[in-house]
Design an enzyme around this catalytic site. Structure first.
Site, short mmCIF file in Angstrom:
data_model
loop_
_atom_site.label_atom_id
_atom_site.label_comp_id
_atom_site.label_asym_id
_atom_site.label_seq_id
_atom_site.Cartn_x
_atom_site.Cartn_y
_atom_site.Cartn_z
N ASP A 1 43.08 46.20 40.76
CA ASP A 1 43.71 45.43 39.67
C ASP A 1 44.51 46.39 38.80
OD1 ASP A 1 44.25 43.15 37.98
OD2 ASP A 1 42.77 43.92 36.57
N SER A 2 45.39 45.82 37.99
CA SER A 2 46.15 46.65 37.05
C SER A 2 45.22 47.28 36.02
CB SER A 2 47.20 45.80 36.34
OG SER A 2 46.56 44.78 35.61
N CYS B 1 44.12 40.72 41.55
CA CYS B 1 45.14 40.64 40.52
C CYS B 1 46.16 39.61 40.98
CB CYS B 1 45.79 42.02 40.39
SG CYS B 1 47.19 42.07 39.26
N GLU C 1 42.68 44.23 27.32
CA GLU C 1 42.73 45.67 27.60
C GLU C 1 42.39 46.48 26.34
OE1 GLU C 1 43.68 47.60 30.61
OE2 GLU C 1 43.08 45.73 31.53
N CYS D 1 44.81 34.56 36.22
CA CYS D 1 44.89 36.00 35.95
C CYS D 1 43.45 36.46 35.86
CB CYS D 1 45.62 36.26 34.63
SG CYS D 1 45.51 37.98 34.09
N THR D 2 43.12 37.52 36.59
CA THR D 2 41.71 37.90 36.69
C THR D 2 41.16 38.46 35.38
OG1 THR D 2 42.38 40.03 37.64
CG2 THR D 2 41.81 38.27 39.17
N HIS D 3 42.01 38.74 34.43
CA HIS D 3 41.52 39.15 33.11
C HIS D 3 40.97 37.95 32.33
CE1 HIS D 3 43.85 42.83 33.70
NE2 HIS D 3 43.42 43.31 32.54
N1 DGL Z 1 44.63 40.86 36.16
C1 DGL Z 1 46.00 40.66 36.41
C2 DGL Z 1 46.34 39.36 37.04
O1 DGL Z 1 45.45 38.74 37.62
C3 DGL Z 1 46.96 41.49 35.74
C4 DGL Z 1 47.50 41.26 34.50
C5 DGL Z 1 48.47 42.27 33.99
O2 DGL Z 1 48.33 43.46 34.29
O3 DGL Z 1 49.36 41.85 33.25
O4 DGL Z 1 47.44 38.88 36.99
#
Ligand code: DGL
Length: 281
Positions: free
Chosen positions: A17-18, A80, A165, A199-201
């Site tokens: 992931d990012s 991600c 973050e 979005c996994t966040h």
């Molecule tokens: N967790 C990410 C996703 O699922 C990344 C979000 C990001 O870095 O902007 O899209």
């Protein structure tokens, strides 16, 4: 041909992931498939990816995938949505056949969309995601293939990942931005009955999202769906499963400060972890 140094020995399953978001996927995968080894890579130094161009997300994602392959991973999950939307297809179709034809990279969008049929009653789906995922129209395309009668309404939430973050997810400032995007979705499509956290966040904001979203609207978080889909994939692909080592360990890599990563990851996963720093050129 490949210039990567690849070992044929079994290795961990790579999770990329990012930043921290993929930990929400890892948590569920570990619960569902605890016997495997995992190697998590968060590109925290370059997060968020959400507003970056296709070229950059593709370049960063390919770098991460190659790195994980060189660490012994035969299977990498792009945990991600932004990377799955902008880089997965090119890596699968263009890069893998050249650099590592026997290794696999999987994403999170397709397994999520597959669940919609059993979850939505009226076919009106809402999507919260990064600007990159919304602009890519990857969800629109997958839904059009599997559920052509469904209507998707997407809302980009550019502030949500930076809040997470920066460890602001549980603080009152986050409420404002969560409510703002929910209001925007309901204004655009009042009849939505199911919302994808694309979005996994975002599961890290789950409590606040649940609080502001009307009770009758279902929320789809991806962790369990991706975990189930991985279990199914491994069952159908014994040649890949046999290349995934099984000692129940997890290794954590980050491109930013390992102490900060370990602190955040410990919060998300509920157990102490140690992280190692890596750098990309
Ligand atoms: N967790 C990410 C996703 O699922 C990344 C979000 C990001 O870095 O902007 O899209």
């Amino acid at each position: 041909m490949s210039s990567l140094k690849l070992s044929n020995k079994p290795g961990p399953i790579g999770i990329f992931d990012s930043g921290y978001g993929g930990l929400t996927i890892l948590r569920e995968i570990r619960q569902r498939l605890p016997r495997f080894d995992y190697m998590y890579l968060g590109d925290n130094a370059r997060a968020p990816y959400g507003n970056r161009s296709f070229e950059i997300v593709y370049k960063f994602t390919l770098q991460a995938v190659k790195y994980l392959f060189e660490q012994g991973c035969h299977l990498v999950i792009l945990a991600c949505n932004t990377a799955s939307a902008k880089a997965l297809r090119t890596i699968q179709q263009h890069d893998l056949p050249v650099i590592a034809p026997d290794r696999r990279v999987l994403g999170v969008i397709r397994p999520t969309v597959e669940q919609l049929g059993t979850l939505s009653n009226n076919g009106n789906i809402g999507l919260f995601a990064t600007q990159g995922t919304i602009t890519s129209e990857s969800y629109d395309m997958e839904i059009a293939k599997l559920f052509p009668d469904f209507k998707l309404t997407g809302v980009a939430c550019p502030m949500w990942v930076p809040l997470i973050e920066n460890n602001e997810a549980d603080r009152p400032g986050a409420d404002y931005f969560v409510k703002q995007e929910i209001d925007r979705l309901l204004e655009k499509s009042p009849e939505v009955d199911t919302v994808i956290l694309g979005c996994t966040h975002y599961p890290i904001l789950y409590k606040k999202i649940r609080h502001y979203l009307p009770d009758n609207i279902k929320i789809i978080s991806q962790g369990q769906i991706v975990a189930e889909s991985l279990a199914d994939y491994l069952k159908r692909h014994p040649e890949i499963e046999s290349k995934c080592s099984q000692n129940g360990t997890s290794t954590f890599l980050t491109t930013e400060q390992p102490e900060k990563f370990a602190e955040m990851a410990t919060l998300f996963l509920g157990n102490d972890i140690k992280a190692h720093k890596i750098t990309f050129d």
